[in-house]
Scaffold this motif. Structure first.
Motif, PDB file in Angstrom:
ATOM      1  N   LEU A  41      48.718  36.620   9.489  1.00 59.18           N
ATOM      2  CA  LEU A  41      50.121  36.939  10.071  1.00 59.18           C
ATOM      3  C   LEU A  41      49.813  38.540  10.680  1.00 59.18           C
ATOM      4  CD1 LEU A  41      53.197  36.163  11.584  1.00 59.18           C
ATOM      5  CD2 LEU A  41      53.399  36.353   9.836  1.00 59.18           C
ATOM      6  N   GLN A  42      49.574  39.434   9.380  1.00 53.40           N
ATOM      7  CA  GLN A  42      50.057  40.323   9.524  1.00 53.40           C
ATOM      8  C   GLN A  42      49.152  40.920  10.046  1.00 53.40           C
ATOM      9  OE1 GLN A  42      50.951  38.630   6.656  1.00 53.40           O
ATOM     10  NE2 GLN A  42      53.089  39.137   5.944  1.00 53.40           N
ATOM     11  N   LYS A  43      47.658  40.859  10.380  1.00 54.16           N
ATOM     12  CA  LYS A  43      46.387  41.042  10.974  1.00 54.16           C
ATOM     13  C   LYS A  43      46.843  41.230  12.389  1.00 54.16           C
ATOM     14  CE  LYS A  43      41.757  40.529  11.090  1.00 54.16           C
ATOM     15  NZ  LYS A  43      40.644  39.499  10.866  1.00 54.16           N
ATOM     16  N   VAL A  45      49.501  41.276  13.769  1.00 56.17           N
ATOM     17  CA  VAL A  45      50.950  42.266  14.131  1.00 56.17           C
ATOM     18  C   VAL A  45      50.034  43.977  14.458  1.00 56.17           C
ATOM     19  CG1 VAL A  45      53.194  43.565  13.018  1.00 56.17           C
ATOM     20  CG2 VAL A  45      52.373  40.561  13.075  1.00 56.17           C
ATOM     21  N   ILE A  46      49.168  43.600  13.096  1.00 57.46           N
ATOM     22  CA  ILE A  46      48.246  45.267  13.094  1.00 57.46           C
ATOM     23  C   ILE A  46      47.311  44.994  14.689  1.00 57.46           C
ATOM     24  CG2 ILE A  46      46.799  46.540  11.611  1.00 57.46           C
ATOM     25  CD1 ILE A  46      47.383  45.373   9.479  1.00 57.46           C
ATOM     26  N   SER A  47      47.027  43.853  14.710  1.00 57.63           N
ATOM     27  CA  SER A  47      45.941  44.337  15.573  1.00 57.63           C
ATOM     28  C   SER A  47      47.025  44.682  17.464  1.00 57.63           C
ATOM     29  CB  SER A  47      44.758  43.323  16.268  1.00 57.63           C
ATOM     30  OG  SER A  47      46.214  42.218  16.745  1.00 57.63           O
ATOM     31  N   LEU A  75      52.155  53.555   3.892  1.00 59.60           N
ATOM     32  CA  LEU A  75      53.340  52.330   3.613  1.00 59.60           C
ATOM     33  C   LEU A  75      53.103  51.641   3.648  1.00 59.60           C
ATOM     34  CD1 LEU A  75      56.144  55.410   5.029  1.00 59.60           C
ATOM     35  CD2 LEU A  75      54.448  55.806   3.056  1.00 59.60           C
ATOM     36  N   GLY A  76      53.584  50.602   1.820  1.00 56.17           N
ATOM     37  CA  GLY A  76      53.222  49.362   1.838  1.00 56.17           C
ATOM     38  C   GLY A  76      52.010  49.045   2.365  1.00 56.17           C
ATOM     39  N   CYS A  77      50.730  49.120   1.790  1.00 57.53           N
ATOM     40  CA  CYS A  77      49.557  48.775   2.534  1.00 57.53           C
ATOM     41  C   CYS A  77      49.193  47.379   1.252  1.00 57.53           C
ATOM     42  CB  CYS A  77      48.376  49.938   1.721  1.00 57.53           C
ATOM     43  SG  CYS A  77      48.370  49.839   0.055  1.00 57.53           S
ATOM     44  N   PRO A  81      42.310  42.588   2.951  1.00 59.32           N
ATOM     45  CA  PRO A  81      41.436  43.478   4.426  1.00 59.32           C
ATOM     46  C   PRO A  81      41.906  43.917   4.684  1.00 59.32           C
ATOM     47  CG  PRO A  81      41.448  40.759   4.438  1.00 59.32           C
ATOM     48  CD  PRO A  81      42.091  41.310   2.730  1.00 59.32           C
ATOM     49  N   ASN A  82      43.319  43.577   5.096  1.00 60.43           N
ATOM     50  CA  ASN A  82      44.542  44.284   5.869  1.00 60.43           C
ATOM     51  C   ASN A  82      44.443  45.965   5.640  1.00 60.43           C
ATOM     52  OD1 ASN A  82      44.981  42.094   7.092  1.00 60.43           O
ATOM     53  ND2 ASN A  82      46.997  41.941   6.322  1.00 60.43           N
ATOM     54  N   THR A  83      44.902  46.193   4.528  1.00 62.03           N
ATOM     55  CA  THR A  83      44.441  47.251   3.510  1.00 62.03           C
ATOM     56  C   THR A  83      43.817  48.353   4.629  1.00 62.03           C
ATOM     57  OG1 THR A  83      45.729  46.350   1.839  1.00 62.03           O
ATOM     58  CG2 THR A  83      44.952  48.802   2.009  1.00 62.03           C
ATOM     59  N   LEU A 112      47.331  55.547   0.785  1.00 59.99           N
ATOM     60  CA  LEU A 112      47.475  54.643   0.529  1.00 59.99           C
ATOM     61  C   LEU A 112      48.254  53.799  -0.212  1.00 59.99           C
ATOM     62  CD1 LEU A 112      43.856  51.617   0.186  1.00 59.99           C
ATOM     63  CD2 LEU A 112      44.786  52.961   2.482  1.00 59.99           C
ATOM     64  N   ASN A 113      49.750  53.771   0.379  1.00 55.03           N
ATOM     65  CA  ASN A 113      51.318  54.008  -0.938  1.00 55.03           C
ATOM     66  C   ASN A 113      50.963  52.401  -0.664  1.00 55.03           C
ATOM     67  OD1 ASN A 113      54.318  53.425  -0.010  1.00 55.03           O
ATOM     68  ND2 ASN A 113      53.686  54.693  -1.815  1.00 55.03           N
ATOM     69  N   ASP A 114      52.096  52.020  -2.391  1.00 56.51           N
ATOM     70  CA  ASP A 114      52.780  50.822  -2.333  1.00 56.51           C
ATOM     71  C   ASP A 114      53.641  50.706  -3.769  1.00 56.51           C
ATOM     72  OD1 ASP A 114      53.464  48.124  -2.787  1.00 56.51           O
ATOM     73  OD2 ASP A 114      51.972  47.606  -0.269  1.00 56.51           O
ATOM     74  N   SER A 169      53.753  52.442   8.675  1.00 60.66           N
ATOM     75  CA  SER A 169      53.573  51.377   8.220  1.00 60.66           C
ATOM     76  C   SER A 169      53.586  50.324   8.806  1.00 60.66           C
ATOM     77  CB  SER A 169      54.673  51.974   7.101  1.00 60.66           C
ATOM     78  OG  SER A 169      54.957  51.026   6.828  1.00 60.66           O
ATOM     79  N   SER A 170      52.875  49.169   7.937  1.00 57.16           N
ATOM     80  CA  SER A 170      53.323  47.461   8.827  1.00 57.16           C
ATOM     81  C   SER A 170      53.752  46.999   8.211  1.00 57.16           C
ATOM     82  CB  SER A 170      51.521  47.542   9.501  1.00 57.16           C
ATOM     83  OG  SER A 170      52.188  46.560  10.123  1.00 57.16           O
ATOM     84  N   TYR A 171      54.710  45.647   8.710  1.00 59.16           N
ATOM     85  CA  TYR A 171      55.686  45.091   7.858  1.00 59.16           C
ATOM     86  C   TYR A 171      56.127  45.160   6.957  1.00 59.16           C
ATOM     87  CZ  TYR A 171      55.654  40.951  10.839  1.00 59.16           C
ATOM     88  OH  TYR A 171      55.404  40.394  12.020  1.00 59.16           O
ATOM     89  N   SER A 172      56.248  46.068   6.595  1.00 61.68           N
ATOM     90  CA  SER A 172      57.231  46.634   5.164  1.00 61.68           C
ATOM     91  C   SER A 172      58.348  47.253   4.612  1.00 61.68           C
ATOM     92  CB  SER A 172      56.006  48.118   4.308  1.00 61.68           C
ATOM     93  OG  SER A 172      54.176  47.684   4.577  1.00 61.68           O
ATOM     94  N   VAL A 173      59.044  47.644   5.739  1.00 59.37           N
ATOM     95  CA  VAL A 173      60.248  48.223   5.441  1.00 59.37           C
ATOM     96  C   VAL A 173      61.579  47.281   6.015  1.00 59.37           C
ATOM     97  CG1 VAL A 173      59.659  50.810   6.260  1.00 59.37           C
ATOM     98  CG2 VAL A 173      60.224  49.602   8.181  1.00 59.37           C
TER      99      VAL A 173
END
Ligand SMILES: C[S@@+](CC[C@H](N)C(=O)[O-])C[C@H]1O[C@@H](n2cnc3c(N)ncnc32)[C@H](O)[C@@H]1O
Length: 383
Positions: A41-43, A45-47, A75-77, A81-83, A112-114, A169-173
């Motif tokens: 799902l998150q992949k 969204v990134i695309s 942020l929130g990596c 693989p998505n990272t 890479l932050n988390d 940042s994707s899907y973290s905040v």
């Protein structure tokens, strides 16, 4: 009472205060239940956000006149693989731009932050293959690239002053720094729900306002003037926090917990005291906070929806045929993101049972109606 219920009451449950910064992490490793294997799902969204990322990198370069060094933070990596997909997309955009304009590629530092309990080791193990792939694919078109981990909460300072060109940042905040206070009256819910008392909605919004402002303030110190930030997160399209945009999947999970309480497997009081440190804001709430905080100007604000089951790309139907597989897919995805919090409160022993029930309940729902995430992408420049 069986032994696992007894243990979970002793070690977990209603007296327990969730320390998000210490506990929250996506399921580690590369096993069946890991975030690595359950983040399609998150992949997706990134695309979908890639055009915004490309546009932002272009805008930055036209302003900066091709800097020799370029410093980026994701942020929130998380782990898996998505990272590195975002890092790759950014490098690809820079390489394309350098090719077009004949400039030499910059030296890149990528942080890479988390949170500290993130599985950074899984990320670091991917690095040798990533560097080799870059060299093979891009050759001399890509400059030196240095990727490092930066553990800590993005609700606070993470980097030296004026050191970053670009933050992503994707899907973290949509994750809050803590569970809002004073919401122990949110009975039978684990998030805002149709039956939540009014103070629950207010407390969630206040926590989001305070967290999101702090995130902006912290990045404002760290991003160079003219630097950019892109945040993608789950939101909602309408103000009403009980709308189906908002809470459906967490309501289905709460029902599974209530079933387990009715069977004596967990205590209902433990459900009452469990609330997710999560908030999917209405767009206007986000805009207001950015304007009020005042350090950033919004360049682009877009929204889009994705099916919660990322393997479902049939947009012609509003329901799914294979409720078993689709229910499993969504349940795996929800487990990978929320397992650490649920296990901390209810105990590890209930998790398999809970998510089997969740797969069934979600599958039933999907056979009548698909569930979609409403996403907000916001691209901002440091004033
Ligand atoms: C769903 S994952 C998204 C991962 C990745 N960006 C992706 O798109 O696949 C959300 C991540 O945000 C991290 N996170 C949540 N709150 C955070 C905070 N305050 N500071 C740093 N990371 C945080 C979580 O630990 C988790 O790894």
């Amino acid at each position: 009472m069986d032994s696992y219920t007894h243990n979970s009451i002793l070690e977990h449950g209603h007296g327990h205060v969730l320390q998000v910064e210490k506990v929250l992490h996506m399921t580690s490793g590369v096993g069946e239940n890991s975030y690595s294997l359950n983040s399609a799902l998150q992949k997706t969204v990134i695309s979908k956000v890639r055009p915004v990322l490309e546009g932002t990198v272009r805008a930055l370069y036209s302003k900066e006149n091709f800097p020799r060094y370029f410093s980026v933070a994701d942020l929130g990596c998380s782990s898996g693989p998505n990272t590195l997909i975002v890092t790759y997309e950014m490098i690809d955009a820079i390489v394309g731009l350098c090719r077009e304009t004949g400039h030499s590629p910059p030296e890149l530092t990528v942080f890479l932050n988390d949170l500290p309990s993130n599985d950074f080791n899984t990320d670091f193990k991917l690095l040798p293959d990533f560097y080799a792939m870059l060299k093979k694919e891009k050759g001399n078109e890509v400059g030196p690239c240095f990727i490092a981990g930066m553990p800590g909460s993005f609700y606070g300072r993470l980097f030296p002053s004026k050191s970053l060109d670009f933050v992503h940042s994707s899907y973290s905040v949509h994750w809050l720094s803590k569970v809002p206070q004073g919401i122990n009256n949110n009975k039978g819910n684990i998030y805002m729900g149709k039956t939540s008392p009014h103070n629950v909605f207010e407390a969630y919004l206040e926590q989001f306002q305070s967290d999101f402002s702090l995130l902006l303030r912290s990045r404002a110190d760290e991003i160079k003037l003219g630097g950019q930030m892109i945040l993608t997160f789950i939101g909602r399209s309408i103000k009403d926090p009980t709308s189906r945009d908002c809470c459906l999947v967490w309501e289905l999970l709460a029902k599974c917990l209530l079933d387990m309480a009715a069977e004596g497997l967990i205590e209902e009081a433990d459900i009452d005291t469990f609330n997710l440190p999560y908030y999917n804001p209405f767009i206007e709430e986000v805009k207001t906070i950015v304007e009020k905080e005042g350090s950033f100007v919004i360049d682009r604000l877009e929204t889009f929806e994705v099916n919660l089951d990322a393997n479902d790309n049939d947009e012609n139907k509003n329901y799914v045929f294979d409720k078993f597989t689709c229910g499993q897919n969504v349940s795996h995805c929800i487990r990978a993101i929320s397992e650490s919090l649920l296990a901390d409160h209810f105990g590890e022993a209930i998790i398999d049972d809970l998510f089997e029930r969740c797969a069934e309940r979600i599958g039933e729902h999907l056979s009548m109606e698909k569930i979609k995430n409403f996403n907000i992408v916001i691209s901002m420049a440091r004033k």
